[in-house]
Each structure stands twice: as C-alpha cells, then as structure tokens.
Write an enzyme that holds these catalytic residues in place. Sequence first.
Site, mmCIF file in Angstrom:
data_model
loop_
_atom_site.group_PDB
_atom_site.id
_atom_site.type_symbol
_atom_site.label_atom_id
_atom_site.label_comp_id
_atom_site.label_asym_id
_atom_site.label_seq_id
_atom_site.Cartn_x
_atom_site.Cartn_y
_atom_site.Cartn_z
ATOM 1 N N ASP A 67 5.740 41.649 -39.219
ATOM 2 C CA ASP A 67 5.770 42.404 -37.963
ATOM 3 C C ASP A 67 5.409 43.862 -38.215
ATOM 4 O O ASP A 67 4.638 44.468 -37.477
ATOM 5 C CB ASP A 67 7.180 42.395 -37.359
ATOM 6 C CG ASP A 67 7.662 40.984 -37.070
ATOM 7 O OD1 ASP A 67 6.799 40.116 -36.880
ATOM 8 O OD2 ASP A 67 8.894 40.764 -37.047
ATOM 9 N N HIS A 115 16.912 38.041 -34.946
ATOM 10 C CA HIS A 115 15.568 38.617 -35.089
ATOM 11 C C HIS A 115 14.648 38.117 -33.959
ATOM 12 O O HIS A 115 14.008 38.903 -33.271
ATOM 13 C CB HIS A 115 15.014 38.212 -36.458
ATOM 14 C CG HIS A 115 13.688 38.800 -36.802
ATOM 15 N ND1 HIS A 115 13.542 39.769 -37.763
ATOM 16 C CD2 HIS A 115 12.442 38.554 -36.326
ATOM 17 C CE1 HIS A 115 12.265 40.096 -37.853
ATOM 18 N NE2 HIS A 115 11.576 39.361 -36.993
ATOM 19 N N GLU A 116 14.650 36.811 -33.770
ATOM 20 C CA GLU A 116 13.739 36.246 -32.756
ATOM 21 C C GLU A 116 14.161 36.645 -31.350
ATOM 22 O O GLU A 116 13.319 36.967 -30.508
ATOM 23 C CB GLU A 116 13.679 34.714 -32.878
ATOM 24 C CG GLU A 116 13.103 34.202 -34.198
ATOM 25 C CD GLU A 116 11.752 34.812 -34.555
ATOM 26 O OE1 GLU A 116 10.982 35.170 -33.647
ATOM 27 O OE2 GLU A 116 11.468 34.948 -35.769
ATOM 28 N N HIS A 137 12.886 40.063 -30.606
ATOM 29 C CA HIS A 137 11.480 40.049 -30.145
ATOM 30 C C HIS A 137 11.415 39.651 -28.682
ATOM 31 O O HIS A 137 10.705 40.259 -27.884
ATOM 32 C CB HIS A 137 10.676 38.994 -30.910
ATOM 33 C CG HIS A 137 10.264 39.406 -32.295
ATOM 34 N ND1 HIS A 137 9.643 40.587 -32.560
ATOM 35 C CD2 HIS A 137 10.364 38.760 -33.485
ATOM 36 C CE1 HIS A 137 9.389 40.659 -33.862
ATOM 37 N NE2 HIS A 137 9.830 39.555 -34.451
ATOM 38 N N GLY A 164 -20.080 26.889 -31.370
ATOM 39 C CA GLY A 164 -21.042 25.896 -30.900
ATOM 40 C C GLY A 164 -22.495 26.257 -31.120
ATOM 41 O O GLY A 164 -23.376 25.728 -30.440
ATOM 42 N N LYS A 165 -22.774 27.117 -32.081
ATOM 43 C CA LYS A 165 -24.166 27.518 -32.313
ATOM 44 C C LYS A 165 -24.990 26.344 -32.831
ATOM 45 O O LYS A 165 -26.078 26.066 -32.327
ATOM 46 C CB LYS A 165 -24.220 28.689 -33.306
ATOM 47 C CG LYS A 165 -23.489 29.911 -32.801
ATOM 48 C CD LYS A 165 -23.574 31.085 -33.742
ATOM 49 C CE LYS A 165 -22.768 30.913 -35.006
ATOM 50 N NZ LYS A 165 -21.317 30.814 -34.801
#
Length: 646
Positions: free
Chosen positions: A516, A438-439, A442, A220-221
């Site tokens: 990963d 795999h998931e 995790h 927001g500059k």
Amino acid sequence: MPVDTNNKRLKTPRPRQFGGGLLILFTLLLLLNFVVPSFGSRLPQIAYSDFVAQVQAGKVERAIVGGDRIEFTLKPDPNTPTVDGQRSQVFETMPVALDLDLPKILRENRVEFGAPPPNNSGWIGTLLSWVVPPLIFFGIWRFLLSRGGGGPAALTVGKSKARIYSEGTTGVKFNDVAGVDEAKAELQEIVDFLKNAEKYTNLGAKIPKGVLLVGPPGTGKTMLAKAIAGEAGVPFFSISGSEFIELFVGVGASRVRDLFQQATQQAPCIVFIDELDALGKSRSQGGMFGGNDEREQTLNQLLTEMDGFDANTGVILLAATNRPEVLDPALRRPGRFDRQVVVDRPDKIGREAILNVHARTVKLSEDVDLATIAVRTPGFAGADLANLVNEAALLAARNNRQAVLMADFNEAIERVIAGLEKRSRVLNEQEKKRVAYHEVGHAIVGALMPGAGKVEKISIVPRGVGALGYTLQLPEEDRFLMAEDEIRGRIATLLGGRSAEELIFNNIVSTGASDDIQKATDLAERTVTLYGMSDYLGPVAFEKPQQQFLDGYSSPRRAVSPKVTEEIDREVKDIVDRAHHMALAILNQNRDLLETTAQELLTKEVLEGDTLRAKLNQAIVPDEMTSWLMTGNLPEGTSLMQATLA
Ligand code: ADP
C-alpha cells in the site's frame, strides 16, 4: 489448419534415430581403438631388463623390435630354464625408447632381429579404420541437415519461417473481434481493396502498403490481422519480428527477401509481422558503440523490400507492436507503415461485446449478466476477458454444474485481480486480527472518498502471492481521468490499512502495509512529477514517460537541479503525510464502526454486498475532510495526527 510452405518441415523429427546411429558408431570406434590393436598381443610379458639380460646370456634366438613392443623367441635349449618358469618360448616386452644401444647388443649376441610387418591388426581393423571415420562424418552431416525437424534446416536458415494459412483457414472474421470498432472500420478498406482491387486501381488510387497496429498486449491485434485475411479470403503469412534474427549474420535479411518473394507469388495476400519492435528498433538506439549489425541489416532489407514492391500488387503488410515509440522513424515514412491504427483496451460496451463473443461457446445460466461483468472489469484487455470466461467455465466444471453461474464469474474476476484463494495458508489469531482491522481500515476510508467506486467485498482469506486479505472496490463506470480530489482520496484509502493498525495496536505496525505504501508514494510522486498538480512546483513535468502501452515501467527523471529534487521529495512527503493524517482522522472518528466491522469480519472471514454497504454507510465524515479533498491542505494550525492521540 496451417499449411506449411516447406512440406519437409512437417515430417516428424528423427533425433532418436540419430542417437542410435551415434551409439553404434562410437562402439565401432572403441573397438577400433582398444580391441583391434590388442589382436595377437597375448604373449607373456617380461621386464625390459630381463630381456636384455637374456640377450646378453645368449639365450635369445630372434626378436621383432617394434616402436611400442618387442616380441622375442628363446633358443630351443631344453637345459635352459624358461623365463619366469613358463613353458612358452615366445615373450613380449616394452622397449625403452632411450636405449639406443639395443641394436648393437642384439648384433653382438647374434640375435636375428627386424621390425614388425606394417600392420598386424588384421583385415577387420583395416576395414574399420577405413569405414568408420567417413561414417561418423556422414552421421554428423545428416544430423545438421535434419535439425529443426526432418528438413534440411541448416541449408535453409535464410528461408523465411512464415506460416501460410491458405484461403479462409484463418477462420477468423471481423465478427469474432469485438470492442475495437474504430480499428475495424479503418481496416475494412483493406478488405475491400483485396476483394475489389480494380475499383481502386482504375481510379489510380494507391492502397497503403503497410498498416501498423499499435496497442497494449492482448487487445486483439493479431486477431484483427487474421480477420482481414479471413474476410477477404486471401492467404495469411504470419511471422514474428524476433524470428528474423538468428545466430548467423545476414540470415534476417535473406529471410526478409524470401518472405517478400513468397508473398508476391501468392498475392493478393496479407503478411503479418508480430512484435515489429524486435526488428525495427530505432537504429540510433545502439548508441555510438555496439549497435546490432544483424538487426540493422535486417531492418534495412525490410525497408528496401517495402520500397521495392508495387503498392497495387496486392501484398499488404500488417505489423503489430506495443512499443511504437522505439520504432525506427524510417519505418513510418509514407510508402511504408504510414497508417497507424490504435487498438486500445476496450471500454465498457466493448468489454460486453467481447464477453459476448467468448460466451458464445459457453453454457451460461439465466442469472449471468454480461453487462454487469463488463462494468466490473475496467482495464481488462480482450485476452483478459477471454481468460475470464474460461476461468468461470472451469470453476463451474469443477463444481459439477450444468451451466456457468454469475457467482463463477465473480470468483473468476477476483482470481484474475487478486490471485487464487489460499485457504491452506493459516494465519495465527494475532495476525488474523491485524489483517481484519487493516482491511476494514481500507474499506471505511475508501467508502468516504469520491470517485473510487463501491466497496464490494472485504476478505481475510489469503490470496495470490502476498495478499493476506483484500478489499475489493469496483468502479461504477469507466473512468479515463482522475481528478485531484480523487487522487488524494485514493492515497488516503491506500493508507487506511496502516492507519487502522496504528490506532488499534497502539502504534505497533506490521510489514503488511508495504505494498500500500509503495503504491501511495508512487501516486503522490506522479501527481508532482507527471501531472503537475503541485501548487509550489506548478505544471512542470519532471519525468519523461517512455512507454505508451506497457504498464509497470518507471520513467526516468529529467535533469533537475538538486534544489528541485529536494522540493519534489518534500511535496511528495507532504501529500502522503496529509493523506495519512486524514485516514487516521476518519478511522478515529469511526472507531466503533471499525471495531464492530472487524469483529464481524473475523468471525465470517468475508463481508460483502448490501450487508457490507449498510455498515459502511454509517461512516461519519470528519470536519476537515471536505476542505482537504478540495485543496489538499489541512486547516491552518493543524498538527499532523499521531495515532497515540486516539
Ligand atoms: P495481441 O496480438 O493484441 O497481443 P491477440 O490478438 O493475440 O492479442 O489476442 C489474444 C487473444 O485474446 C485472442 O486469441 C482472443 O481470444 C482474445 N481477444 C483479444 N482481443 C479480442 C477482441 N477484441 N475480441 C475478441 N477476442 C479478443
């Protein structure tokens, strides 16, 4: 609406007209070249040797000998057969340039000869050859003048390209910029000065000439700069640092001069230079060879101009950059950009405020809770949040809803974080199974680790560029620090996917874990080289961070001895190995949970919310985990776990 200083620029460009004109000119030129010289050259052609033979036979009466053609007339003798059996008495041949004997032969045979008249292309050719070239030059000149849109751009390269927004038309007020309260408070003073200058000048106070807004992209500059102009109701000049630099040397400097001249005429006003780093890079960075002269000259001009105008004229210079570290120190000395205002990414409250600003124009359903969305979006800058609200609205519109639901926001967050769903990418059964384990790997490891937030969702629907599945873990609050045990937990979670593959597929792993592994190694390296968390190497920094606000840039190493480099490598490997061991240990201990959850995920494709949490809550913590989290070490005598142990 922006009002342009140079009205001529607003005219529509006319490149098409020029294109048409060019075509006509070319056609004329072609005419001139090919058609005109061929006027009058429709005579029968014969070979030069035949011509000479005719001359020597005394049959030629007259010849006009030009440089590139000879026209000759035969004697009117009815008994003489015509050349090539043609009736015509006038013929043409191409001369052989090297035959210097021709005049002699002609004279000996009493042929009347002479040179052709100077120009035989007729008055049209003459006219064209006089008129066309100037026309072409005129056309090119017009083209150069009209480049860049109608106005005489080539003659005004030195003019600044700043656009002016006249009073109030930036349309932005401080209310529109949320979540950056400290910066707003700091800038409020400038608004006050622009409105009531006497209050300050009567006291002899000098207002800062330049304010530098620094912060990551999209925070927001630019909006803040516009808001100052909007609040104070003064004109707003905006130009980007890169616009000063053009092809020609010296243009930048003259643009700077012009910008300040225009600004002083319009004072009080705000001049905003975006991406100041494009222009104000430290002059020492060019090194000994090949500095950028044009940029240096422009920068020098800017420094001079900043010194030149009186602080109380009412011209306030604002500049924005996300690389303050590269700026020339001269820019920051008192009297120039001496105030630095940090515009950082918003915290939770800030994000909610920004969401509120952008949701003003969107129809929200009852169930939308912006505070919850703010919690789920740590690290999002203002621009990301604006984009999020828009994405959610687009999703709702696509589903023909009357209002935007919370579900749209959740989907939009996932889109922004993980990319678009790719249902069209079909995985085969084996791959799907691998992705599911795999998931879940995790998720189980992640659920047991401290400070990582809740596991919200696991999905095996491919998304974005490379993700075949993903685990969404959302923090419960904003975090600004990461403790050592959390970093270990994070590395183990990242390796949870690979570990699950090792366990289930008998050590046959896939390429799916590369991202990963990349992240885990990066994090492990940073704990050693940047955070000083290695017991052996101690709190010594081995990296020099160079970017304050831009993510994703790696920093160069300090000069370190080969021995230390070796030590760093060993430490990094130890950290990763131990985390890997722990992920394997956790999954081994919770193998049943891993199996059942993965099977369920395979049938449902997505597991989320309370159902998922209830499952993950059953996960058992292995004995050595607590001490590993505390110290980073495994109990004495532990040999690193191999998946085959399972
Ligand atoms: P920067 O100049 O810092 O790169 P901008 O000011 O150009 O960022 O912001 C881009 C867009 O993001 C704005 O137009 C606005 O819609 C949104 N935005 C960014 N920050 C904020 C904020 N603090 N409050 C409201 N909107 C914001």
